[in-house]
Design a protein around this motif. Sequence first.
Motif, PDB file in Angstrom:
ATOM      1  N   THR A 132       0.663  -1.228   0.027  1.00 50.79           N
ATOM      2  CA  THR A 132      -0.157  -0.013  -0.073  1.00 50.79           C
ATOM      3  C   THR A 132       0.957   1.224   0.039  1.00 50.79           C
ATOM      4  O   THR A 132       0.603   2.368  -0.561  1.00 50.79           O
ATOM      5  CB  THR A 132      -0.921   0.042   1.235  1.00 50.79           C
ATOM      6  N   CYS A 133       1.996   1.210   0.812  1.00 52.75           N
ATOM      7  CA  CYS A 133       2.818   2.281   0.739  1.00 52.75           C
ATOM      8  C   CYS A 133       3.429   2.586  -0.487  1.00 52.75           C
ATOM      9  O   CYS A 133       3.720   3.624  -0.986  1.00 52.75           O
ATOM     10  CB  CYS A 133       3.720   2.326   1.935  1.00 52.75           C
ATOM     11  N   ASP A 134       4.138   1.515  -1.007  1.00 52.95           N
ATOM     12  CA  ASP A 134       5.239   1.717  -2.322  1.00 52.95           C
ATOM     13  C   ASP A 134       4.735   1.037  -3.271  1.00 52.95           C
ATOM     14  O   ASP A 134       5.512   1.314  -4.356  1.00 52.95           O
ATOM     15  CB  ASP A 134       6.516   1.068  -1.533  1.00 52.95           C
ATOM     16  N   GLY A 135       3.742   0.376  -3.679  1.00 56.17           N
ATOM     17  CA  GLY A 135       3.178   0.011  -4.721  1.00 56.17           C
ATOM     18  C   GLY A 135       3.199   0.953  -6.010  1.00 56.17           C
ATOM     19  O   GLY A 135       3.631   0.603  -7.004  1.00 56.17           O
ATOM     20  N   PRO A 136       2.638   2.062  -5.712  1.00 53.31           N
ATOM     21  CA  PRO A 136       2.546   3.092  -6.777  1.00 53.31           C
ATOM     22  C   PRO A 136       3.983   3.467  -7.382  1.00 53.31           C
ATOM     23  O   PRO A 136       3.939   4.158  -8.595  1.00 53.31           O
ATOM     24  CB  PRO A 136       1.887   4.210  -6.105  1.00 53.31           C
ATOM     25  N   PHE A 137       4.986   3.341  -6.627  1.00 54.22           N
ATOM     26  CA  PHE A 137       6.459   3.535  -7.286  1.00 54.22           C
ATOM     27  C   PHE A 137       6.809   2.838  -8.382  1.00 54.22           C
ATOM     28  O   PHE A 137       7.855   2.933  -8.887  1.00 54.22           O
ATOM     29  CB  PHE A 137       7.439   3.552  -6.180  1.00 54.22           C
ATOM     30  N   TYR A 138       5.849   1.783  -8.749  1.00 59.59           N
ATOM     31  CA  TYR A 138       6.587   0.597  -9.576  1.00 59.59           C
ATOM     32  C   TYR A 138       5.279   0.561 -10.742  1.00 59.59           C
ATOM     33  O   TYR A 138       5.403  -0.650 -11.194  1.00 59.59           O
ATOM     34  CB  TYR A 138       6.736  -0.735  -8.919  1.00 59.59           C
ATOM     35  N   GLN A 139       5.033   1.606 -11.160  1.00 63.68           N
ATOM     36  CA  GLN A 139       4.083   1.742 -12.301  1.00 63.68           C
ATOM     37  C   GLN A 139       4.694   1.218 -13.420  1.00 63.68           C
ATOM     38  O   GLN A 139       5.541   1.721 -13.787  1.00 63.68           O
ATOM     39  CB  GLN A 139       3.743   3.260 -12.531  1.00 63.68           C
ATOM     40  N   ASP A 140       4.047   0.194 -14.136  1.00 65.06           N
ATOM     41  CA  ASP A 140       4.691  -0.221 -15.432  1.00 65.06           C
ATOM     42  C   ASP A 140       6.187  -0.998 -15.160  1.00 65.06           C
ATOM     43  O   ASP A 140       6.588  -1.004 -16.313  1.00 65.06           O
ATOM     44  CB  ASP A 140       4.542   0.695 -16.631  1.00 65.06           C
ATOM     45  N   LEU A 141       6.503  -1.361 -14.311  1.00 70.64           N
ATOM     46  CA  LEU A 141       7.785  -2.052 -13.893  1.00 70.64           C
ATOM     47  C   LEU A 141       7.602  -3.661 -13.621  1.00 70.64           C
ATOM     48  O   LEU A 141       6.421  -3.872 -13.435  1.00 70.64           O
ATOM     49  CB  LEU A 141       8.398  -1.510 -12.928  1.00 70.64           C
ATOM     50  N   GLU A 157      -1.720  -9.726  -5.787  1.00 64.96           N
ATOM     51  CA  GLU A 157      -3.079  -9.454  -6.619  1.00 64.96           C
ATOM     52  C   GLU A 157      -2.915  -7.731  -6.523  1.00 64.96           C
ATOM     53  O   GLU A 157      -3.303  -7.084  -7.734  1.00 64.96           O
ATOM     54  CB  GLU A 157      -3.949  -9.871  -5.893  1.00 64.96           C
ATOM     55  N   TYR A 158      -2.907  -7.128  -5.644  1.00 65.05           N
ATOM     56  CA  TYR A 158      -3.007  -5.791  -5.355  1.00 65.05           C
ATOM     57  C   TYR A 158      -1.944  -4.927  -6.100  1.00 65.05           C
ATOM     58  O   TYR A 158      -2.286  -4.110  -6.838  1.00 65.05           O
ATOM     59  CB  TYR A 158      -2.844  -5.112  -3.759  1.00 65.05           C
ATOM     60  N   LEU A 159      -0.806  -5.514  -6.285  1.00 63.01           N
ATOM     61  CA  LEU A 159       0.409  -5.016  -6.989  1.00 63.01           C
ATOM     62  C   LEU A 159       0.134  -5.087  -8.403  1.00 63.01           C
ATOM     63  O   LEU A 159       0.760  -4.194  -9.164  1.00 63.01           O
ATOM     64  CB  LEU A 159       1.802  -5.442  -6.445  1.00 63.01           C
ATOM     65  N   THR A 160      -0.797  -5.880  -8.743  1.00 68.99           N
ATOM     66  CA  THR A 160      -1.075  -5.822 -10.397  1.00 68.99           C
ATOM     67  C   THR A 160      -1.503  -4.659 -10.933  1.00 68.99           C
ATOM     68  O   THR A 160      -1.472  -4.432 -12.048  1.00 68.99           O
ATOM     69  CB  THR A 160      -1.990  -6.934 -10.741  1.00 68.99           C
ATOM     70  N   ARG A 161      -2.023  -3.818  -9.904  1.00 68.01           N
ATOM     71  CA  ARG A 161      -2.699  -2.468 -10.373  1.00 68.01           C
ATOM     72  C   ARG A 161      -1.633  -1.709 -10.964  1.00 68.01           C
ATOM     73  O   ARG A 161      -1.663  -0.548 -11.649  1.00 68.01           O
ATOM     74  CB  ARG A 161      -3.373  -1.963  -9.105  1.00 68.01           C
ATOM     75  N   GLY A 234      10.888  -3.963  -8.517  1.00 69.91           N
ATOM     76  CA  GLY A 234      10.378  -3.706  -7.325  1.00 69.91           C
ATOM     77  C   GLY A 234      10.506  -5.062  -6.463  1.00 69.91           C
ATOM     78  O   GLY A 234       9.959  -6.231  -7.087  1.00 69.91           O
ATOM     79  N   VAL A 235      10.905  -5.114  -5.372  1.00 76.17           N
ATOM     80  CA  VAL A 235      10.836  -6.409  -4.612  1.00 76.17           C
ATOM     81  C   VAL A 235      10.046  -6.250  -3.270  1.00 76.17           C
ATOM     82  O   VAL A 235      10.499  -5.310  -2.514  1.00 76.17           O
ATOM     83  CB  VAL A 235      12.240  -6.950  -4.251  1.00 76.17           C
ATOM     84  N   PHE A 236       8.873  -7.096  -3.223  1.00 72.99           N
ATOM     85  CA  PHE A 236       8.344  -7.101  -2.058  1.00 72.99           C
ATOM     86  C   PHE A 236       8.257  -8.057  -1.165  1.00 72.99           C
ATOM     87  O   PHE A 236       7.861  -9.270  -1.628  1.00 72.99           O
ATOM     88  CB  PHE A 236       6.561  -6.742  -2.483  1.00 72.99           C
ATOM     89  N   VAL A 237       8.583  -8.193   0.227  1.00 71.83           N
ATOM     90  CA  VAL A 237       8.859  -9.302   0.702  1.00 71.83           C
ATOM     91  C   VAL A 237       7.731  -9.482   1.845  1.00 71.83           C
ATOM     92  O   VAL A 237       7.370  -8.480   2.669  1.00 71.83           O
ATOM     93  CB  VAL A 237      10.141  -9.109   1.444  1.00 71.83           C
ATOM     94  N   PHE A 238       7.227 -10.631   1.596  1.00 74.12           N
ATOM     95  CA  PHE A 238       5.891 -10.935   2.797  1.00 74.12           C
ATOM     96  C   PHE A 238       6.194 -12.332   3.161  1.00 74.12           C
ATOM     97  O   PHE A 238       5.629 -13.272   2.874  1.00 74.12           O
ATOM     98  CB  PHE A 238       4.695 -11.031   2.001  1.00 74.12           C
ATOM     99  N   ILE A 239       7.028 -12.629   4.010  1.00 73.67           N
ATOM    100  CA  ILE A 239       7.524 -14.101   4.606  1.00 73.67           C
ATOM    101  C   ILE A 239       7.268 -13.932   6.132  1.00 73.67           C
ATOM    102  O   ILE A 239       8.224 -14.814   7.151  1.00 73.67           O
ATOM    103  CB  ILE A 239       8.899 -14.364   4.171  1.00 73.67           C
TER     104      ILE A 239
END
Length: 309
Positions: A132-141, A157-161, A234-239
């Motif tokens: 939610t905080c950083d997803g928008p920084f990775y538009q089209d990447l 799923e959310y990050l596919t936006r 963009g690398v998102f870590v959810f472990i």
Amino acid sequence: MYDLIIIGAGPAGLTAGIYAGRAKLKTLIIEKALAGGQISSTNVVDNYPGSIQSPSGMALSERMLEQAQDLCQIVYEEVKEVNLEGKIKTIKTDAKEYQAKTVIISTGASPRKLDVKGEDKYTGFSVSYCSTCDGPFYQDLDIYVIGGGEAALEEAEYLTRFGRKVTIVHRRDGFRASKIVVDRVKENPKIDFALNCVVEEIKGNEREATELLVKNTKTGELSVLKPEDETPIGVFVFIGHIPQTELFEGVINMENGYIITDDDMKTNVEGVFAVGDTRAKKIRQIVTATADGCIGAEMANKYLNGEAW
Ligand code: NDP
């Protein structure tokens, strides 16, 4: 002198505050960052009863905060030291010292790190623990999501936006996430999988990550995941998460860093309760955190009214 000090303003702490306030206990909640804890950075909460009309985690935490702050005092300070033994408990923050007759620990948990080369270097630029905080920084990447639990799949799923493609990198080929979410993710045309893979290193230039070095957990083979056009990733870590309980080590009994309580949320130290994700238990959900918060505050009230520990 407070009747009750609650350390941490996630769903468990805010619920404890609501119940303590309604019981007319003089209550202080101490929060080091943002009220709401983990849910404030969760995009959609769709399994907390009543959240369906407005499912954003931020909105839910704001509603909980609004309800709690009408009933008790909240300060935004970081707790640095605690003295919990004896009838009067002392809590020192970076700003002040407070005293209370009872304490509820609701410090929650923080995101687990991958602990690989490049992770620290690119955190804040290409590596994130909050979509939610950083997803928008990775538009089209290209985006890589690490993990195979509920959080990883829902956030992918959310990050596919934003991303043109999202690849889930998971160390097995089975997922911990619920079947409904797994099925949805598998059907999403923007999501790819790199299964049986662990990240060995996050590589890139001075500022941005551009590729992941991964190892196949079955064959031991190393390979590189990167976009064909070599653009930043963009690398998102959810472990999973790690309980934030270091402050209480040596005084409060714990199991693998989680605080041991009985069904009344009582710890081994008289007058001290623990609630929410910080507690040793099997199911960590918002609804179990809020239930813990209610029980902790009600039991603190009973204790203050003379019920034996
Ligand atoms: P989980 O512990 O459920 O999943 C962690 C994932 O990360 C697992 O797939 C695990 O792999 C993997 N993992 C752990 N350590 C490493 C590592 N060092 N390297 C690579 N992969 C690793 O954590 P979650 O945060 O997803 O969920 C925690 C709890 O919160 C759960 O109860 C979940 O149901 C709940 N939750 C609920 C949500 C909602 O209802 N909206 C949203 C998010 C979470 P492996 O499976 O192989 O162990």
